[in-house]
Design a protein around this motif. Structure first.
Motif, PDB file in Angstrom:
ATOM      1  N   GLY A   8       0.802  -1.214   0.000  1.00 33.69           N
ATOM      2  CA  GLY A   8       0.000   0.000   0.000  1.00 33.69           C
ATOM      3  C   GLY A   8       0.834   1.263   0.000  1.00 33.69           C
ATOM      4  N   ASP A   9       0.586   2.135  -0.979  1.00 36.67           N
ATOM      5  CA  ASP A   9       1.271   3.429  -0.997  1.00 36.67           C
ATOM      6  C   ASP A   9       1.012   4.208   0.286  1.00 36.67           C
ATOM      7  OD1 ASP A   9       2.179   2.858  -3.515  1.00 36.67           O
ATOM      8  OD2 ASP A   9       0.734   4.142  -4.565  1.00 36.67           O
ATOM      9  N   GLU A  10      -0.211   4.069   0.830  1.00 32.36           N
ATOM     10  CA  GLU A  10      -0.588   4.844   2.006  1.00 32.36           C
ATOM     11  C   GLU A  10       0.273   4.494   3.221  1.00 32.36           C
ATOM     12  OE1 GLU A  10      -3.059   1.095   1.981  1.00 32.36           O
ATOM     13  OE2 GLU A  10      -2.358   2.568   0.515  1.00 32.36           O
ATOM     14  N   LEU A  11       0.807   3.282   3.258  1.00 33.90           N
ATOM     15  CA  LEU A  11       1.674   2.884   4.369  1.00 33.90           C
ATOM     16  C   LEU A  11       3.013   3.605   4.286  1.00 33.90           C
ATOM     17  CD1 LEU A  11       1.017  -0.971   4.330  1.00 33.90           C
ATOM     18  CD2 LEU A  11      -0.114   0.762   5.734  1.00 33.90           C
ATOM     19  N   LEU A  12       3.557   3.667   3.073  1.00 33.35           N
ATOM     20  CA  LEU A  12       4.865   4.298   2.888  1.00 33.35           C
ATOM     21  C   LEU A  12       4.790   5.814   3.012  1.00 33.35           C
ATOM     22  CD1 LEU A  12       6.025   2.087  -0.101  1.00 33.35           C
ATOM     23  CD2 LEU A  12       6.819   1.947   2.249  1.00 33.35           C
ATOM     24  N   LYS A  13       3.650   6.385   2.702  1.00 36.19           N
ATOM     25  CA  LYS A  13       3.490   7.838   2.796  1.00 36.19           C
ATOM     26  C   LYS A  13       3.147   8.296   4.204  1.00 36.19           C
ATOM     27  CE  LYS A  13       1.928   8.249  -2.010  1.00 36.19           C
ATOM     28  NZ  LYS A  13       0.765   8.522  -2.900  1.00 36.19           N
ATOM     29  N   MET A  39       7.976  -6.546   5.380  1.00 35.43           N
ATOM     30  CA  MET A  39       8.264  -5.451   4.456  1.00 35.43           C
ATOM     31  C   MET A  39       6.991  -4.672   4.157  1.00 35.43           C
ATOM     32  SD  MET A  39      10.750  -7.248   1.587  1.00 35.43           S
ATOM     33  CE  MET A  39      10.911  -5.678   0.691  1.00 35.43           C
ATOM     34  N   GLU A  40       7.163  -3.401   3.846  1.00 32.16           N
ATOM     35  CA  GLU A  40       6.097  -2.580   3.295  1.00 32.16           C
ATOM     36  C   GLU A  40       6.507  -2.180   1.888  1.00 32.16           C
ATOM     37  OE1 GLU A  40       5.598   0.691   5.911  1.00 32.16           O
ATOM     38  OE2 GLU A  40       4.501  -0.442   7.420  1.00 32.16           O
ATOM     39  N   VAL A  41       5.607  -2.349   0.921  1.00 29.04           N
ATOM     40  CA  VAL A  41       5.934  -2.069  -0.473  1.00 29.04           C
ATOM     41  C   VAL A  41       4.807  -1.256  -1.105  1.00 29.04           C
ATOM     42  CG1 VAL A  41       7.361  -4.134  -0.741  1.00 29.04           C
ATOM     43  CG2 VAL A  41       4.919  -4.251  -1.267  1.00 29.04           C
ATOM     44  N   PRO A  42       5.101  -0.500  -2.170  1.00 30.80           N
ATOM     45  CA  PRO A  42       4.065   0.293  -2.833  1.00 30.80           C
ATOM     46  C   PRO A  42       3.163  -0.580  -3.699  1.00 30.80           C
ATOM     47  CG  PRO A  42       6.148   0.539  -3.980  1.00 30.80           C
ATOM     48  CD  PRO A  42       6.441  -0.275  -2.754  1.00 30.80           C
ATOM     49  N   ASP A  43       2.099   0.046  -4.212  1.00 32.24           N
ATOM     50  CA  ASP A  43       1.129  -0.663  -5.050  1.00 32.24           C
ATOM     51  C   ASP A  43       1.612  -0.779  -6.493  1.00 32.24           C
ATOM     52  OD1 ASP A  43      -1.126  -0.992  -3.157  1.00 32.24           O
ATOM     53  OD2 ASP A  43      -1.181   1.188  -3.188  1.00 32.24           O
ATOM     54  N   THR A  44       2.854  -1.128  -6.695  1.00 33.47           N
ATOM     55  CA  THR A  44       3.387  -1.279  -8.043  1.00 33.47           C
ATOM     56  C   THR A  44       3.790  -2.729  -8.266  1.00 33.47           C
ATOM     57  OG1 THR A  44       5.668  -0.799  -7.364  1.00 33.47           O
ATOM     58  CG2 THR A  44       4.267   1.084  -7.975  1.00 33.47           C
ATOM     59  N   GLU A  45       3.822  -3.129  -9.528  1.00 32.21           N
ATOM     60  CA  GLU A  45       4.189  -4.513  -9.819  1.00 32.21           C
ATOM     61  C   GLU A  45       5.615  -4.795  -9.376  1.00 32.21           C
ATOM     62  OE1 GLU A  45       3.832  -7.813 -13.388  1.00 32.21           O
ATOM     63  OE2 GLU A  45       3.421  -5.696 -13.813  1.00 32.21           O
ATOM     64  N   HIS A  46       6.525  -3.862  -9.639  1.00 30.15           N
ATOM     65  CA  HIS A  46       7.911  -4.079  -9.237  1.00 30.15           C
ATOM     66  C   HIS A  46       8.022  -4.183  -7.717  1.00 30.15           C
ATOM     67  CE1 HIS A  46      12.269  -3.786  -9.045  1.00 30.15           C
ATOM     68  NE2 HIS A  46      12.130  -2.796  -8.168  1.00 30.15           N
ATOM     69  N   GLY A  47       7.352  -3.291  -6.990  1.00 31.79           N
ATOM     70  CA  GLY A  47       7.438  -3.312  -5.537  1.00 31.79           C
ATOM     71  C   GLY A  47       6.887  -4.597  -4.945  1.00 31.79           C
ATOM     72  N   ILE A  48       5.723  -5.028  -5.431  1.00 31.45           N
ATOM     73  CA  ILE A  48       5.086  -6.233  -4.892  1.00 31.45           C
ATOM     74  C   ILE A  48       5.884  -7.478  -5.247  1.00 31.45           C
ATOM     75  CG2 ILE A  48       3.027  -7.686  -5.046  1.00 31.45           C
ATOM     76  CD1 ILE A  48       1.412  -5.063  -5.428  1.00 31.45           C
ATOM     77  N   VAL A  49       6.282  -7.600  -6.497  1.00 30.65           N
ATOM     78  CA  VAL A  49       6.989  -8.814  -6.933  1.00 30.65           C
ATOM     79  C   VAL A  49       8.366  -8.904  -6.294  1.00 30.65           C
ATOM     80  CG1 VAL A  49       8.028  -9.968  -8.923  1.00 30.65           C
ATOM     81  CG2 VAL A  49       5.703  -9.055  -9.072  1.00 30.65           C
ATOM     82  N   THR A  76      -2.636  -6.656  -6.226  1.00 36.34           N
ATOM     83  CA  THR A  76      -1.698  -7.610  -5.648  1.00 36.34           C
ATOM     84  C   THR A  76      -1.845  -8.995  -6.263  1.00 36.34           C
ATOM     85  OG1 THR A  76      -1.615  -6.412  -3.548  1.00 36.34           O
ATOM     86  CG2 THR A  76      -0.936  -8.714  -3.519  1.00 36.34           C
ATOM     87  N   LYS A  77      -3.075  -9.510  -6.323  1.00 34.29           N
ATOM     88  CA  LYS A  77      -3.239 -10.882  -6.818  1.00 34.29           C
ATOM     89  C   LYS A  77      -2.886 -10.988  -8.297  1.00 34.29           C
ATOM     90  CE  LYS A  77      -8.180 -10.472  -7.806  1.00 34.29           C
ATOM     91  NZ  LYS A  77      -9.545 -10.863  -7.396  1.00 34.29           N
ATOM     92  N   GLU A  78      -3.171  -9.920  -9.080  1.00 35.84           N
ATOM     93  CA  GLU A  78      -2.811  -9.955 -10.494  1.00 35.84           C
ATOM     94  C   GLU A  78      -1.299 -10.040 -10.666  1.00 35.84           C
ATOM     95  OE1 GLU A  78      -5.071  -8.057  -9.201  1.00 35.84           O
ATOM     96  OE2 GLU A  78      -6.892  -8.083 -10.433  1.00 35.84           O
ATOM     97  N   TYR A  79      -0.565  -9.221  -9.910  1.00 35.79           N
ATOM     98  CA  TYR A  79       0.894  -9.216 -10.030  1.00 35.79           C
ATOM     99  C   TYR A  79       1.487 -10.524  -9.526  1.00 35.79           C
ATOM    100  CZ  TYR A  79       0.305  -4.165 -10.701  1.00 35.79           C
ATOM    101  OH  TYR A  79      -0.065  -2.938 -11.169  1.00 35.79           O
ATOM    102  N   VAL A  80       0.952 -11.060  -8.423  1.00 34.13           N
ATOM    103  CA  VAL A  80       1.454 -12.318  -7.887  1.00 34.13           C
ATOM    104  C   VAL A  80       1.165 -13.464  -8.858  1.00 34.13           C
ATOM    105  CG1 VAL A  80       1.192 -14.017  -6.038  1.00 34.13           C
ATOM    106  CG2 VAL A  80       1.316 -11.582  -5.494  1.00 34.13           C
ATOM    107  N   ALA A  81      -0.063 -13.484  -9.397  1.00 36.53           N
ATOM    108  CA  ALA A  81      -0.419 -14.548 -10.335  1.00 36.53           C
ATOM    109  C   ALA A  81       0.455 -14.496 -11.587  1.00 36.53           C
ATOM    110  CB  ALA A  81      -1.898 -14.424 -10.710  1.00 36.53           C
ATOM    111  N   ARG A  82       0.700 -13.301 -12.089  1.00 36.38           N
ATOM    112  CA  ARG A  82       1.538 -13.160 -13.283  1.00 36.38           C
ATOM    113  C   ARG A  82       2.959 -13.652 -13.008  1.00 36.38           C
ATOM    114  NH1 ARG A  82       1.463  -7.297 -15.089  1.00 36.38           N
ATOM    115  NH2 ARG A  82      -0.709  -7.867 -15.509  1.00 36.38           N
TER     116      ARG A  82
END
Length: 337
Positions: A8-13, A39-49, A76-82
């Protein structure tokens, strides 16, 4: 080994405090497990993966929170599944659950088409029903990435009001069946003493028991003392020592009851937030509801302690749900002020 990935971006901000990490950590500790990493990561594919890959290299089970909702940034699930090479499929039960929940909360509104995106799940996933929202949780078993084989990924919704009930009802029993090499752990809340005083009193006991470790967390209300040990046989003696050392400062030995208190309003504004936060209007009637006191007996085991924790939590929910205009006789013993 277990690790936690909070999305979540809101966590990092700093816009949202990460209470999910604390809630999961407490629940895992009660099960005798301390996460190896978080870890806390943003809502981006790179951050999540990248976050997922890092944690899967350290732990056999990774729990994620956030990014399962209906909006564009909930991916999240789309990036993880991919990343795992899994296609998304519609789950019929999840779709029906979304319909039921939406019609209960919004009986006069059409269901947005995007809400059904939450019913798309990775192929082969175990679907976890969401009784407090629309986004189901997911468990992906026997997954492999480079250098990390037979991993499990548990995806949970981000709103704490949805995540915590799902964890308690489904995830905790799932983990208990699979966890090995658990720590023995116990938590105490000590009132009226400073953190350094609590530590000084514990030092002789820790010196006598090398396999016992202690951690301290100070707050305005109390000092929380956490004891852990890989040896279950040392905990009964350690617990007895703490009860002896802090006989006048522990609720269970000082006989201090817990009293649930709730505040309700006859008229209020309700924010469109995950917890439907309420703000009383200037002319509102404010009602203070005091529930029956709950005495905590001595020498509770882990199961009994959890029962009392849930009992107090449910009592808080009850006093929070009493409507101001209700008759006091209908409030199951709660008193009004």
């Amino acid at each position: 080994r277990i690790a936690i990935l909070c999305v979540g971006d809101e966590l990092l901000k700093g816009a949202t405090v990460n209470t999910n990490l604390a809630a999961i950590g407490r629940r895992l500790l009660a099960m005798g497990v301390v996460p190896v990493a978080a870890m806390e990561v943003p809502d981006t594919e790179h951050g999540i993966v990248s976050g997922l890959e890092t944690l899967l290299s350290q732990a056999e089970i990774v729990v994620t929170t956030g990014g399962l909702g209906p909006t564009a940034d909930d991916a999240t699930k789309e990036y993880v599944a991919r990343r795992l090479g899994l296609r998304l499929e519609e789950d019929g039960e999840a779709a029906l659950g979304i319909q039921r929940y939406w019609r209960m909360r919004h009986p006069h509104e059409e269901i947005p088409h995007r809400a059904y995106n939450q019913a798309l799940v990775p192929q082969g996933a175990i679907v976890l029903p969401n009784e407090c929202g629309t986004a189901p949780g997911l468990i992906l078993e026997h997954q492999s990435l480079e250098g990390a084989d037979d991993r499990t990924i548990i995806l949970l919704p981000g709103p704490p009001g949805e995540m915590k009930p799902m964890f308690d009802r489904v995830v905790a029993p799932y983990l208990r069946e699979r966890l090995t090499n658990r720590l023995s752990a116990c938590e105490f809340r000590i009132a009226g003493l400073g953190e350094s005083v609590v530590e000084d009193r514990m030092l002789p006991e820790l010196a006598r028991t090398p396999s016992l470790s202690a951690a301290y967390c100070a707050s305005p209300q109390c000092v929380r003392l956490f004891l852990t040990s890989p040896r279950a046989d040392v905990m009964p003696g350690a617990v007895a020592a703490v009860r002896r050392i802090f006989a006048d400062e522990l609720a269970s030995t000082a006989r201090c009851p817990f009293i649930p208190i709730g505040i309700n309003y006859s008229s209020y504004w309700s924010l469109k937030s995950w917890d439907a936060f309420q703000i009383p209007k200037p002319w509102a009637k404010i009602t203070l509801i005091i529930g029956d006191k709950i005495d905590v007996p001595e020498n509770l085991d882990d199961v009994q302690f959890e029962e009392y924790r849930l009992r107090f939590e449910n009592a808080l929910k009850r006093v929070s749900m009493v409507e101001p205009e209700e008759n006091a006789a209908q409030t199951n013993g709660e008193k009004r002020k």
